[in-house]
Design an enzyme around this catalytic site. Structure first.
Site, mmCIF file in Angstrom:
data_model
loop_
_atom_site.group_PDB
_atom_site.id
_atom_site.type_symbol
_atom_site.label_atom_id
_atom_site.label_comp_id
_atom_site.label_asym_id
_atom_site.label_seq_id
_atom_site.Cartn_x
_atom_site.Cartn_y
_atom_site.Cartn_z
ATOM 1 N N THR A 221 0.749 -1.322 -0.043
ATOM 2 C CA THR A 221 -0.012 0.076 -0.037
ATOM 3 C C THR A 221 1.085 1.346 0.190
ATOM 4 O OG1 THR A 221 -0.031 0.148 2.376
ATOM 5 C CG2 THR A 221 -1.804 -1.093 1.050
ATOM 6 N N VAL B 155 8.195 -7.217 5.754
ATOM 7 C CA VAL B 155 8.571 -7.575 7.171
ATOM 8 C C VAL B 155 7.727 -8.717 7.729
ATOM 9 C CG1 VAL B 155 9.521 -5.227 7.330
ATOM 10 C CG2 VAL B 155 7.005 -5.833 8.086
ATOM 11 N N LYS C 195 -0.834 -10.797 8.850
ATOM 12 C CA LYS C 195 0.427 -11.293 8.719
ATOM 13 C C LYS C 195 1.331 -10.177 9.283
ATOM 14 C CE LYS C 195 1.750 -14.274 5.688
ATOM 15 N NZ LYS C 195 1.994 -15.067 4.210
ATOM 16 N N ASN D 140 8.485 -10.260 13.933
ATOM 17 C CA ASN D 140 10.001 -9.730 13.261
ATOM 18 C C ASN D 140 10.754 -8.486 13.718
ATOM 19 O OD1 ASN D 140 9.959 -12.486 11.789
ATOM 20 N ND2 ASN D 140 8.912 -11.556 10.160
ATOM 21 N N TYR E 233 -7.838 -6.105 11.110
ATOM 22 C CA TYR E 233 -6.858 -5.077 11.573
ATOM 23 C C TYR E 233 -6.806 -4.979 12.973
ATOM 24 C CZ TYR E 233 -4.979 -0.144 11.575
ATOM 25 O OH TYR E 233 -3.986 0.886 11.403
ATOM 26 N N LYS F 133 -3.522 -5.529 15.480
ATOM 27 C CA LYS F 133 -2.924 -4.517 16.327
ATOM 28 C C LYS F 133 -3.041 -4.746 17.659
ATOM 29 C CE LYS F 133 -1.497 -1.663 13.062
ATOM 30 N NZ LYS F 133 0.044 -1.220 12.939
ATOM 31 N N TYR G 11 7.662 -8.549 24.824
ATOM 32 C CA TYR G 11 8.820 -8.323 24.849
ATOM 33 C C TYR G 11 9.522 -7.508 25.832
ATOM 34 C CZ TYR G 11 10.249 -11.142 20.683
ATOM 35 O OH TYR G 11 10.441 -12.393 19.780
ATOM 36 N N THR H 283 -5.587 10.259 11.167
ATOM 37 C CA THR H 283 -4.634 11.318 10.747
ATOM 38 C C THR H 283 -4.598 11.629 9.179
ATOM 39 O OG1 THR H 283 -3.254 10.480 12.473
ATOM 40 C CG2 THR H 283 -1.910 11.626 10.730
#
Ligand code: UDP
Length: 310
Positions: free
Chosen positions: A35, A57, A91, A99, A145, A149, A159, A175
């Site tokens: 995109t 990614v 994904k 990743n 989506y 997220k 992490y 935005t």
């Protein structure tokens, strides 16, 4: 600093790349151009401090040399795009975030996740504070989506806690600004393109649903401040000036100086009825608030769109 921006050829990613280059940093932009658009970063390619890698990614990414920060912005972000690309959206939110976190851990880099107001779904409370857990339909068309997220936020915090990674989560509300795709499908690009082409402005539903629109430069400033802060919990960044779609059209009419013809279309499934950020946290902890009034930001965006439509 040496900074990686995934999704760097997208709308927000390219504005971040530009800001970091202007500050004298080295930027590695990664984008698979699903995109994103090469034109968004074409002017930066002449800088020796800018590198563009056409990579997905969602597959493993290995980079040499030191990395100070990674900002993970890769993802389709318009409802039209993630409806068209449900599996790549899942994904990149899941595998792509994993990743990029792995890359950050290997380089001991600071990591920022581009999250979204969509984690609040169709909210039952308004305005939305960061402490609100949301009202998301996991199996609806927006679930690909929203849930990706939400997973991305969960793995970022894991992490942070498990690997002591220095992480940030920005929840980005609507935005807009120059470089949004003409075919983006979201409200502002749709209406600008429709107006310039002399078409009817499409209002989904009755137009009484609300959104709040943040100009891209304000958003970038908020993100830069969040990166420099030490706040690892999610932070809303957006403009708290809430308006209905009908109100928004009135602002657009003031700019173009005439009344615009509209066409009503059905409301998409699970389209949130209200959305407005509570930005008390960003105000207090980052000293940040939006500065660009809607009329000014829209004027600049309008000029950019006009220059791209012939
Ligand atoms: N919308 C509209 N006409 C359009 C595009 C969007 O009325 O041509 C509405 C949409 O139904 C939603 C709001 O504008 O209520 C914002 O939609 P957008 O696609 O910009 O993003 P969202 O905030 O839903 O993620």
């Amino acid at each position: 600093m040496r900074i990686v921006v995934s999704g760097g050829a997208g709308f927000l990613g390219s504005h971040l790349c530009e800001r970091f280059l202007n500050e004298g940093h080295e930027v590695i932009c990664i984008d698979n151009l699903l995109t994103g658009d090469r034109n968004n970063v074409a002017p930066f390619l002449k800088s020796s401090k800018f590198q563009f890698l056409e990579l997905d990614v969602s597959k493993q990414v290995l980079l040499d040399g030191p990395i100070d920060s990674i900002l993970h912005f890769a993802s389709p972000a318009s409802p039209v795009d993630y409806a068209r690309l449900p599996i790549p959206t899942l994904k990149v939110g899941a595998l792509g975030t994993h990743n990029m976190l792995g890359l950050a851990k290997a380089h001991r880099a600071k990591f920022l996740l581009a999250s979204t107001s969509e984690v609040y779904g169709d909210p039952l409370v308004s305005p939305q504070k960061e402490s609100y857990w949301g009202n998301v339909n996991p199996i609806g068309p927006r679930g690909v989506y929203d849930e990706a997220k939400r997973f991305a936020e969960a793995i970022t915090m894991a992490y942070h806690r498990e690997h002591n990674l220095d992480t940030r989560i920005v929840r980005i509300f609507n935005t807009y600004g120059p470089r949004m795709k003409l075919s983006d499908g979201r409200l502002i690009p749709n209406m600008l393109v429709q107006h310039i082409r002399g078409e009817l402005l499409t209002i989904y539903g009755d137009g009484k649903q609300t959104r709040s629109f943040c100009y891209v430069d304000d958003l970038v400033e908020g993100i830069v401040r969040l990166m420099k802060s030490d706040h690892s919990d999610p932070m809303n960044i957006g403009n708290p000036e809430e308006r209905t779609i009908l109100d928004f059209i009135r602002v657009l009419e003031e700019i173009v100086g005439k009344k615009m013809p509209v066409a009503y279309k059905p409301l998409p499934t699970d389209d949130p009825k209200v959305r407005c950020p509570d930005i008390a946290k960003a105000r207090t902890l980052l000293g940040w608030e939006p500065r660009v009034p809607l009329k000014d930001g829209l004027q600049r965006t309008f000029e950019d769109f006009r220059s791209r439509i012939h």
